[in-house]
Write an enzyme that holds these catalytic residues in place. Structure first.
Site, mmCIF file in Angstrom:
data_model
loop_
_atom_site.group_PDB
_atom_site.id
_atom_site.type_symbol
_atom_site.label_atom_id
_atom_site.label_comp_id
_atom_site.label_asym_id
_atom_site.label_seq_id
_atom_site.Cartn_x
_atom_site.Cartn_y
_atom_site.Cartn_z
ATOM 1 C CD GLU A 61 16.114 41.231 63.725
ATOM 2 O OE1 GLU A 61 15.861 42.173 63.088
ATOM 3 O OE2 GLU A 61 17.080 40.975 64.164
ATOM 4 C CG HIS B 79 21.763 40.913 73.385
ATOM 5 N ND1 HIS B 79 20.739 41.640 72.759
ATOM 6 C CD2 HIS B 79 22.778 40.411 72.916
ATOM 7 C CE1 HIS B 79 21.672 41.898 71.615
ATOM 8 N NE2 HIS B 79 22.761 41.241 71.621
#
Lengths: 318, 324
Positions: free
Chosen positions: A54, A124
């Protein structure tokens, strides 16, 4: 012609239209070739899978802007955004400043946010907009409907600034009527989603829908709520908020992220600076109380503002 | 594509560029105590051959991402020394100048990408520029310079992997000067050669074991040739040593004089060695060296005057260009 489409279709339509319009637009992200097979088929190497990297993904995006491209970087979950913060905060948002306006960083970083009631867990389910709000140079967009998402994403892709585009997961269940013909929605303009007289409620994304539901219920009890969808957090449409407060004299902010130092606090400060004399009641913030988002659904829902929370707080100030 | 062979003229020019870089760095160190510089001095003294040798003969359209010690890259790309000095004095020469440190200056007209003060992060940006080159179908190659310290950042590993799987036209040039501020490479890195890490990503790794500009130039040209031909990235590690103190601040010097002398002798003297070689081959005379030195001295004095006379930015500049 008007069609009903869902949030995901709206996002894909926006990306497709902008990729057709401008060959400099391309997208990288984890598993995107699998998730967007039609885009992959039509745009080939302009839709690129990445490994789990990322930080470098956003860094690569910044570098690509420096050599004439307009990347979209998809970060699967916004809990991964902290891995990208270096490139967002130390590079992307400073490019224009570093170059004195000669070079800009036209990049969109998309990420999903929010708790779903399905136990996605601590990593999440976060709403991380507050992490990045204190980095001038970035724009931050949080749409609430498929219609807005399409129009705002098209604007974000055309914008010459780095834009963080946060998509609440539960919005995938929403549909909008969308015109066949092209439309865009400018960044930095709030939308009054419901007109009212007694109290202004400012919200975004999934909290906008909860606020509208609360407003519906309150209407039956004779309380008229004006619900403002900010749509863009940076730049903030102060004017629409202040004009509404001048009319209603009451303000409530609703956010899924932790209360302290969140955008509700900034809005309260702006109203205190510019419209304090119009207020008839304290500004109230409905927000996560300051906890991570637990995995167990029962606990998760205990720390996410509910329709009832919004109704209760509204009744406190009206 | 035909590789450029270097001739005597090229060697003389590389010698001049290295010498100019050295004298520039010495001048900034000399000026630092005056308090007039609005920047630190992360000098490349002893490492000039890497940036000069790597950037020499690049195409104008190629891009470079300098490291913290990248002065030679700016000079080899043709950036006037008066521009660099004026930036160090905090002066306004154009829209870019007043806001970014001279060490990370982005100059589009010279193909120089803007950096950051975050060691190692620019490796990802250079990789992105190479991805853009590929997607746009250009023949551009990106040279990315960084130090041994940066090779322990996650972005180094993520970026090399991305460049390898996407077969990007980028040459990673690690200037291994054996020290990250005060931390010796023996404390920070377990492999003998950072170039070995290339194997972990399936790309070639090359070690240049001496301060030898011809070796650097040749290796980089080979890698550039590969990259331009669509054969992907290369990692080149140049063993070198920082001869001067970190950031121009003697208080940050952790190494002994003996150590520095040891490494100078071991790795060689990039400028002096080339000078000897050129004089031995009869293509450079003492007289010509004196003339080159005199010209550089003159240009530096002129640059200092120019920097001093250039205007400071207006304070309103601080508020501009946060957004496009």
């Amino acid at each position: 012609m008007v069609r009903k489409i869902g949030f995901r279709s709206a996002i894909i339509e926006a990306i497709r239209e902008e990729m057709l319009r401008d060959t400099r637009v391309f997208m990288i992200g984890e598993d995107i070739e699998y998730f967007y097979p039609a885009l992959k088929e039509d745009f080939s190497e302009r839709i690129l899978n990445t490994p789990i990297s990322e930080s470098a993904m956003v860094g690569v995006g910044v570098g690509a802007t420096l050599n004439g491209m307009r990347p979209i970087v998809e970060i699967m979950f916004s809990s991964l955004l902290p891995l990208c913060m270096d490139h967002l905060v130390n590079s992307a948002r400073m490019i224009c400043y570093q170059y004195g306006g000669e070079v800009t960083c036209p990049m969109v970083v998309r990420a999903s946010i929010g708790a779903t009631g399905r136990g996605l867990g601590l990593h999440h389910s976060q709403s991380p907009e507050s992490f990045i709000l204190n980095a001038p140079g970035l724009k931050i967009v949080m749409p609430s409907t498929p219609y807005d998402a399409k129009g705002l994403l098209k604007s974000a892709i055309r914008d010459n600034n780095p834009v963080v585009f946060l998509e609440h997961k539960l919005l995938r269940e929403k549909e909008s009527s969308i015109p066949e013909e092209e439309f865009i929605i400018p960044l930095g303009k709030a939308d009054v989603k419901r007109v009212g007289e007694d109290v202004t409620i400012v919200a975004m994304a999934q909290m906008l829908h909860k606020s509208l539901e609360a407003a519906n219920k309150l209407h039956k009890e004779g309380i008229s709520c004006e619900v403002i969808d900010l749509r863009t957090l940076l730049p903030l449409d102060e004017n629409t908020i202040i004009e509404s407060v001048k009319k209603t004299s009451r303000l409530i902010t609703v956010q899924e992220s932790p209360k302290a130092y969140g955008f509700g606090a900034e809005i309260a400060a702006i109203v205190a600076e510019k419209a304090l004399g119009y207020l008839d009641a304290p500004v109230m913030r409905v927000a996560n109380p300051g906890t991570p988002i637990p995995c167990t659904v029962l606990l998760e829902q205990a720390v996410i503002p509910s329709v009832e929370d919004i109704i209760r707080v509204t009744k406190e100030v009206v | 594509m035909v590789k450029m062979e270097i001739d005597n003229q090229d060697l003389l020019e590389m010698f001049r560029l290295m010498l100019l870089t050295r004298r520039f760095e010495e001048k900034t160190q000399e000026l630092l105590p005056s308090g007039k510089l609005q920047d630190f001095c992360h000098t490349c003294i002893g490492q000039e051959h890497i940036t000069v040798g790597a950037c020499y003969n690049l195409k104008e359209t190629d891009l470079i991402m300098p490291s913290l010690r990248g002065r030679g890259a700016y000079i080899a790309r043709g950036v006037p020394i008066k521009t660099l000095l004026a930036v160090m004095y905090g002066k306004q020469l154009g829209s870019t100048m007043p806001k970014e440190s001279v060490h990370h200056l982005g100059l589009p007209e010279y193909g120089i990408l803007v950096g950051t003060g975050i060691i190692g992060s620019d490796i990802a940006k250079a990789t992105g520029a190479a991805l853009a080159a590929k997607l746009r179908g250009t023949t551009q190659v990106v040279l990315d310079f960084f130090g041994d310290g940066a090779s322990n950042r996650g972005d180094f590993h993520e970026s090399l992997n991305l460049a390898a799987i996407w077969n990007l036209p980028v040459v990673y040039i690690c200037e291994n000067n054996h020290t990250a501020m005060s931390t010796s490479i023996t404390e920070s890195t377990a492999v003998e050669d950072i170039a070995d890490r290339a194997g972990g990503y399936g790309i070639p790794g090359v070690v240049i074991s001496r301060n030898d500009i011809i070796a650097v130039h040749t290796a980089v040209q080979d890698a550039v040739y590969r990259a331009r031909d669509g054969e992907g990235p290369t990692l080149i590690e140049c063993k070198t040593y920082r001869w001067s103190v970190h950031a121009g601040l003697p208080s940050l010097e952790s190494r002994s004089k003996e150590d520095i002398e040891f490494w100078k002798r071991k790795l060689g003297y990039p400028i002096m060695d080339l000078k000897k070689e050129l004089m031995m081959r009869g293509i450079l005379t003492k007289q010509e060296v004196s003339e080159i030195e005199a010209k550089i001295r003159h240009d530096l004095e002129e640059a200092v005057e120019f920097a001093k006379k250039s205007p400071f930015p207006v304070v309103e500049e601080a508020l501009k260009h946060v957004y496009a």
